[in-house]
Design a protein around this motif. Structure first.
Motif, mmCIF file in Angstrom:
data_model
loop_
_atom_site.group_PDB
_atom_site.id
_atom_site.type_symbol
_atom_site.label_atom_id
_atom_site.label_comp_id
_atom_site.label_asym_id
_atom_site.label_seq_id
_atom_site.Cartn_x
_atom_site.Cartn_y
_atom_site.Cartn_z
ATOM 1 N N SER A 13 -23.282 -25.693 5.758
ATOM 2 C CA SER A 13 -24.363 -24.827 5.276
ATOM 3 C C SER A 13 -24.606 -23.667 6.230
ATOM 4 O O SER A 13 -24.818 -22.528 5.806
ATOM 5 C CB SER A 13 -25.645 -25.645 5.089
ATOM 6 N N GLY A 148 -29.318 -40.061 7.261
ATOM 7 C CA GLY A 148 -29.319 -38.651 7.629
ATOM 8 C C GLY A 148 -28.520 -38.313 8.867
ATOM 9 O O GLY A 148 -28.126 -37.163 9.064
ATOM 10 N N GLY A 172 -24.528 -34.952 14.193
ATOM 11 C CA GLY A 172 -25.468 -34.100 13.471
ATOM 12 C C GLY A 172 -26.513 -34.893 12.711
ATOM 13 O O GLY A 172 -26.474 -36.133 12.658
ATOM 14 N N TYR A 173 -27.416 -34.141 12.119
ATOM 15 C CA TYR A 173 -28.474 -34.735 11.298
ATOM 16 C C TYR A 173 -28.674 -33.842 10.083
ATOM 17 O O TYR A 173 -28.720 -32.607 10.188
ATOM 18 C CB TYR A 173 -29.780 -34.849 12.084
ATOM 19 N N LYS A 174 -28.799 -34.468 8.917
ATOM 20 C CA LYS A 174 -28.928 -33.721 7.670
ATOM 21 C C LYS A 174 -30.102 -34.243 6.869
ATOM 22 O O LYS A 174 -30.167 -35.426 6.539
ATOM 23 C CB LYS A 174 -27.636 -33.843 6.847
ATOM 24 N N GLN A 179 -30.588 -28.923 8.666
ATOM 25 C CA GLN A 179 -29.355 -29.540 9.144
ATOM 26 C C GLN A 179 -29.113 -29.141 10.597
ATOM 27 O O GLN A 179 -29.271 -27.972 10.964
ATOM 28 C CB GLN A 179 -28.156 -29.103 8.295
ATOM 29 N N HIS A 181 -26.137 -29.571 13.703
ATOM 30 C CA HIS A 181 -24.744 -29.940 13.941
ATOM 31 C C HIS A 181 -24.349 -29.576 15.372
ATOM 32 O O HIS A 181 -24.641 -28.467 15.834
ATOM 33 C CB HIS A 181 -23.827 -29.210 12.947
#
Length: 283
Positions: A13, A148, A172-174, A179, A181
């Motif tokens: 993204s 996540g 990462g975390y979404k 988001q 990364h």
């Protein structure tokens, strides 16, 4: 949790904010069509305004849905022919197998790659075997996801030299509108990005990069604003004071125009700025 993204799609993204909608230095025309029998054709031509070099490619795609097979053939103006055959969800749900081959008639050079991938909840893994006369190279990657959080690893192993040529980690975390990364490539390249969807019209992103042994930290800030359902404006700036602006307009269904430019903020009066034009037709 849903299936996590492939390793190459981690941080996608944020990457799209910096890459999509910009085509400065290039004049480009894309044409896509689809026949009643389901065969897709894609033709692209471009001209580099800096070098004057022109290029293009012709691509065809065909699906045999009952067998889960996809055929993809491509020819470009460098006279390279490529063929890709993939099969998905046939031997097992989530399993994808493929063969990618290329041939250069002028030199007689041939190459082939066997591809495999498997994805399901919490895991997305893949392994490719790149054939070479000296010995194949193994490319493998896996991403694990939970609530996540995402963790990934990517490697490349040269069997001819018995050497690990790529050794990358990512974490990462979404969330729905946010988001994060981070990645380390070969223990020397460090990077990170943050993406946020501020509202239904505005998206923003920040990326950082640093190389071990260097005091120079590279960074950039980008944003995309949806002016209306048919038009969007993209902007970005980096630490070198290079400012990019892109405008995308859907003139009518299947007809899209992209205008973009790059401004050197450190040398506004000295020239060297770039512009680009893209035109896309789809039927």
């Amino acid at each position: 949790m849903a299936v996590p993204p492939a390793y190459t799609d981690l941080g996608k993204s944020a990457k799209d904010i910096f890459n999509k909608g910009f085509g400065y230095g290039v004049l480009k025309l894309d044409v896509k069509t689809k026949t009643q029998s389901g065969v897709e054709f894609a033709t692209s031509g471009s001209n580099n305004t800096d070098t004057g070099k022109s290029g293009g490619h012709l691509e065809t795609k065909y699906k045999v849905n009952e067998l889960g097979l996809n055929f993809n053939q491509k020819w470009n103006t460098d006279n390279t022919l490529t063929t890709e055959i993939t099969m998905e969800d046939q031997l097992a749900k989530g399993l994808k197998l493929g063969l990618d081959a290329s041939f250069v008639p002028n030199t007689g050079k041939k190459s082939a790659k066997l591809k495999s991938g498997y994805k399901r909840d919490f895991v997305n893994a893949g392994c490719d075997l790149d054939f070479d006369m000296a010995g194949p190279t193994v490319h493998a990657a896996a991403v694990l996801g939970y609530e996540g959080w995402l963790a990934g690893y990517q490697l490349a192993f040269d069997t001819a030299k018995s050497k690990l040529t790529q050794n990358n980690f990512a974490l990462g975390y979404k969330a729905g509108d946010f988001q994060l990364h981070t990645n380390v490539n070969d223990g020397t390249e460090f990077g990170g990005s943050i993406y946020q969807k501020v509202n239904s019209n505005l998206e923003t992103a920040v990326h950082l990069a640093w190389t071990a042994g260097s005091n120079n930290t590279r960074f950039g800030i980008g944003a995309k604003y949806q002016l209306d359902k048919d038009a969007s404006l993209s902007t970005k700036v980096n630490n070198a004071c290079l400012v990019g602006v892109g405008y995308t307009q859907t003139l009518r269904p299947g007809v899209k125009l992209t205008l973009s430019g790059l401004l050197d903020g450190k040398n506004v009066n000295g020239g060297g700025h770039k512009v680009g034009l893209g035109f896309e037709l789809e039927a």
